[in-house]
Design a protein around this motif. Structure first.
Motif, PDB file in Angstrom:
ATOM      1  N   TYR A   1     -48.964  -8.452   7.442  1.00  0.00           N
ATOM      2  CA  TYR A   1     -48.742  -9.327   6.283  1.00  0.00           C
ATOM      3  C   TYR A   1     -47.860  -8.636   5.245  1.00  0.00           C
ATOM      4  N   ASN A   2     -48.170  -7.383   4.935  1.00  0.00           N
ATOM      5  CA  ASN A   2     -47.376  -6.660   3.956  1.00  0.00           C
ATOM      6  C   ASN A   2     -45.942  -6.449   4.441  1.00  0.00           C
TER       7      ASN A   2
ATOM      8  N   LYS B   1     -43.475  -9.119   3.576  1.00  0.00           N
ATOM      9  CA  LYS B   1     -43.021  -9.168   2.185  1.00  0.00           C
ATOM     10  C   LYS B   1     -41.689  -8.430   2.003  1.00  0.00           C
TER      11      LYS B   1
END
Length: 91
Positions: free
Chosen positions: A79-80, A83
């Motif tokens: 998920y990170n 980004k």
């Protein structure tokens, strides 16, 4: 185990990495427990869903519980990573 951020509900991935240390505790389980554990690992790693029934599959639930923090941290990293990288000039 350290986590860096929370993963929002509904975050789905289309792949995950399975490590040898996931396989080791599973290979000696009876077929029904092993299948339940594999299904639980894949569902959690890809979709964050906990599908295992601890009453029907107590051994698989125990193995899944041991692996869950590793699977969660892999979800957080994924998920990170979506980004983007570090901000320009942060090094």
């Amino acid at each position: 185990m350290e986590t860096f951020d929370k993963v929002p509900a509904g975050y789905k991935r289309n792949s995950f990495t399975a490590y040898e240390n996931y396989f080791e505790p599973l290979k000696s389980l009876p077929d029904n427990e092993r299948l339940a554990a594999y299904d639980a690992i894949v569902a959690y790693a890809l979709n964050g869903e906990e599908i295992i029934d601890p009453v029907k599959n107590p051994i698989a639930n125990m193995v899944f519980g041991i692996l869950k923090p590793y699977l969660y941290n892999d979800r957080v990293k994924s998920y990170n990573g979506k980004k983007g990288g570090a901000p320009v000039g942060s090094k």
